[in-house]
Enzyme design. Structure first.
Site, PDB file in Angstrom:
ATOM      1  N   HIS A  47      47.786  49.463  37.699  1.00 45.02           N
ATOM      2  CA  HIS A  47      48.050  50.673  37.258  1.00 45.02           C
ATOM      3  C   HIS A  47      46.973  51.224  36.107  1.00 45.02           C
ATOM      4  CE1 HIS A  47      47.761  48.186  32.786  1.00 45.02           C
ATOM      5  NE2 HIS A  47      47.821  47.041  33.772  1.00 45.02           N
ATOM      6  N   HIS A  63      43.801  45.049  25.016  1.00 43.75           N
ATOM      7  CA  HIS A  63      44.951  45.698  24.238  1.00 43.75           C
ATOM      8  C   HIS A  63      43.909  45.714  22.948  1.00 43.75           C
ATOM      9  CE1 HIS A  63      48.419  45.633  26.138  1.00 43.75           C
ATOM     10  NE2 HIS A  63      47.751  45.731  26.865  1.00 43.75           N
ATOM     11  N   ASP A 106      45.897  42.628  38.694  1.00 44.80           N
ATOM     12  CA  ASP A 106      46.331  42.634  36.511  1.00 44.80           C
ATOM     13  C   ASP A 106      45.741  41.717  35.911  1.00 44.80           C
ATOM     14  OD1 ASP A 106      47.213  44.438  34.887  1.00 44.80           O
ATOM     15  OD2 ASP A 106      49.013  44.236  35.261  1.00 44.80           O
ATOM     16  N   ASP A 162      47.642  53.402  33.415  1.00 48.95           N
ATOM     17  CA  ASP A 162      47.422  54.216  32.032  1.00 48.95           C
ATOM     18  C   ASP A 162      46.679  52.794  30.819  1.00 48.95           C
ATOM     19  OD1 ASP A 162      49.809  51.828  32.846  1.00 48.95           O
ATOM     20  OD2 ASP A 162      51.239  52.067  30.972  1.00 48.95           O
ATOM     21  N   GLU A 175      52.517  51.186  32.924  1.00 51.80           N
ATOM     22  CA  GLU A 175      53.091  49.722  32.972  1.00 51.80           C
ATOM     23  C   GLU A 175      52.978  49.008  31.525  1.00 51.80           C
ATOM     24  OE1 GLU A 175      51.653  45.504  33.180  1.00 51.80           O
ATOM     25  OE2 GLU A 175      50.721  47.186  32.508  1.00 51.80           O
ATOM     26  N   GLU A 176      52.158  49.439  30.783  1.00 56.94           N
ATOM     27  CA  GLU A 176      51.832  49.138  29.292  1.00 56.94           C
ATOM     28  C   GLU A 176      52.679  48.998  28.326  1.00 56.94           C
ATOM     29  OE1 GLU A 176      49.682  47.099  28.169  1.00 56.94           O
ATOM     30  OE2 GLU A 176      47.855  47.575  30.086  1.00 56.94           O
ATOM     31  N   ASP A 211      42.146  46.458  31.322  1.00 56.13           N
ATOM     32  CA  ASP A 211      43.552  46.291  32.028  1.00 56.13           C
ATOM     33  C   ASP A 211      44.169  48.140  32.213  1.00 56.13           C
ATOM     34  OD1 ASP A 211      46.038  45.664  32.012  1.00 56.13           O
ATOM     35  OD2 ASP A 211      46.523  45.110  29.803  1.00 56.13           O
TER      36      ASP A 211
END
Length: 408
Positions: free
Chosen positions: A78, A379, A198, A80, A175-176, A141
Site C-alpha cells: 500500500h 507510525h 508489509d 498511503d 490500507e492504514e 510502512d
C-alpha cells in the site's frame, strides 16, 4: 543498493497520509501524487498491462517466460501512510555503517533513536539505516514494500535467464485506515495467491492476524448550572469515565502481547452536553473477539438504564483472522519460508498484532500471507528501515518467483 535507497527516498518524500473521516477513495487527493508516479515507473521498468482505476488501485503484469503453465502469483503493498503521525515534509536521514550507539534524529528537539529503548537497532550494527528527522514518520510502512516489489520486478525484467511464471503486482490506497482492500478487484488481479510485503523486521512471515472491529461511543448530556444541578445535570464527560472504568484496564495495547487481544481508545473529546470516544477492538481468537463486542453492548445497556438512554454505541467489523483461509493452502507459506531459508534468512513465523490488506483479500478469495518489508517503529517519529533488509526482501521476492516456476 543505491538503487533501492534512491527509489525509496523518492517515494517517502511524497506525502500520502490517509484520512479515516473522508468518504472518498482514495481518502486524500495527495495519494494520487505517488500513485501516478508508480504507474509511470512500472511502465518504465518494462511491466505490462499497467493500469490504475478511478480509485487509484494499481495493477501490473510481468509475463511468464516459461513454456509451461504454473500458478500466477502476486505481490501487494500500500502507498498511503498512517494518519497517526505527520507525513508532511518527510526529511529522511541516512546513517551509514551504524555503530550501535544513539542516533540523534533532531538535535534542536533532543529527539534520540536509542538502542537502550529500541533494542532491535542492535541487530543492524554495521548496516545502513534510513531514519526520520524526528518531526514526521518515515513511511517505510509501506513504501519499503513498494520499493522492494518494483526493484524485484525490474531485476527479473533485466535477467530473463531467471525463469518465472506470470507475476501480478498490486498497489493500494487507504490500507492504514482499514479500507485498502475494499475496492480491490480480485478477479481482475487474476492471481492464484499473493503476498503482501508489509511486515516489519527481516525474516517475518505471517499468516495470522487480529479479528478487528471499530467502535464509537456517543454520550448526550444535559448542562445545568452546577450549583443547582442535583437530579438535573447529565454530565457526558462523567459518563464517559464510567464507561471506560467498566472496561478491563489491563487489556490495552501497552499491556498485551502475542495473541492477547485488547481494547484501544484512540480518540476522546467532550463537555457536559456531549462527549464521544472511539476505539478499536482486537483479538486473534474469534470467540474472544465476539465476547469483547458483547461486553461493550452490556456496558452500554447498563449505563443507559442508569442514565436514561443517553449513550449510543456504533460498532463495525473491519477484518478477520486470515489464518482460516491460509491453512487450507499452507504450501504458499512453505514456499515463502523456503525462499527465505535459501538466502540464509531465518523465518520468524508469528501472528500479526494488526492487519494488512492481505487479511481482507484472503476472505475475498485471494490467499495472502505477509512478508517482511524491513521497517521498525511504524507510525511515528522513531520509524527506521535498514537498507540491507530491503535488499533481502527483494531477493525473497525473486526467489519465490523462481520456486513457483519449478513447483510440481
Amino acid at each position: 543498493m543505491q538503487n533501492i535507497i534512491d527509489r525509496f527516498l523518492s517515494y517517502v518524500t511524497i506525502d500520502t497520509q490517509s484520512d479515516s473521516s473522508s468518504k472518498t477513495t482514495p481518502s486524500t487527493k495527495k495519494q494520487w501524487d505517488l500513485a501516478n508516479l508508480l504507474v509511470k515507473e512500472l511502465k518504465k521498468i518494462g511491466m505490462k498491462e499497467v493500469t490504475i482505476d478511478n480509485n487509484a488501485y494499481i495493477m501490473a503484469t510481468l509475463p511468464s517466460n516459461l513454456d509451461k503453465e504454473v500458478p500466477t502469483i502476486g505481490f501487494i503493498s500500500h502507498f498511503d501512510t498512517s494518519p497517526d503521525y505527520s507525513g508532511t515534509h518527510v526529511n529522511p536521514q541516512i546513517v551509514k555503517d551504524y555503530d550501535g550507539q544513539d542516533i540523534v534524529l533532531n538535535e534542536k528537539e533532543n529527539i534520540i533513536l536509542s538502542p537502550d529503548y529500541f533494542e532491535d537497532l542492535l541487530q543492524y550494527k554495521g548496516q545502513t539505516l534510513i531514519t526520520t528527522d524526528g518531526t514526521t514518520l518515515l513511511g517505510a510502512d509501506d513504501k519499503a514494500g513498494i520499493t522492494e516489489i518494483i526493484t524485484a520486478m525490474e531485476y527479473l525484467v533485466q535477467h530473463p535467464e531467471i525463469k518465472h511464471g506470470k507475476i501480478r503486482v498490486g498497489f493500494t490506497p487507504d490500507e492504514e485506515i482499514g479500507r485498502g482492500a475494499h475496492k480491490f478487484d480480485v478477479k481482475k488481479f487474476g492471481a492464484d495467491w499473493a503476498y503482501t510485503m508489509d511486515g516489519s523486521q527481516i525474516g517475518e512471515l505471517e499468516y495470522e492476524n487480529f479479528n478487528a472491529a471499530s467502535a464509537k461511543i456517543t454520550i448526550k448530556g444535559k448542562s445545568v448550572h452546577p450549583g443547582y444541578a442535583k437530579g438535573k445535570m447529565v454530565n457526558a464527560v462523567g459518563i464517559s469515565n464510567e464507561f471506560i472504568a467498566l472496561m478491563p484496564m489491563e487489556e490495552v495495547p501497552e499491556q498485551t502481547w502475542r495473541r492477547e487481544g485488547f481494547f484501544h481508545i484512540h480518540h476522546i473529546k467532550g463537555n457536559v452536553e456531549h462527549a464521544e470516544f472511539e476505539m478499536i477492538i482486537r483479538d486473534h481468537d474469534r470467540n474472544k473477539f465476539e465476547q469483547r463486542k458483547v461486553l461493550l453492548n452490556k456496558i452500554t445497556e447498563q449505563l443507559n438504564e442508569k442514565h436514561r438512554d443517553c449513550i449510543t454505541l456504533e460498532m463495525k467489523d473491519q477484518y478477520y483472522n486470515m489464518r482460516e483461509k491460509i491453512e487450507p493452502v499452507f504450501y504458499i507459506v512453505e514456499i515463502a519460508k523456503k525462499a527465505m531459508e535459501s538466502i540464509d534468512i531465518k523465518p520468524i513465523i508469528k501472528p500479526i498484532r494488526g492487519g494488512t490488506d492481505g487479511s481482507q483479500l484472503s476472505f475475498m478469495g485471494l490467499p495472502c500471507p505477509n512478508i517482511f518489508a524491513g521497517g521498525h517503529n511504524f507510525h511515528g517519529k522513531y520509524e527506521y528501515v535498514p537498507v540491507e533488509s530491503m535488499q533481502k526482501a527483494v531477493e525473497v521476492i525473486v526467489k519465490i518467483c523462481e520456486l513457483v516456476a519449478i513447483k510440481k
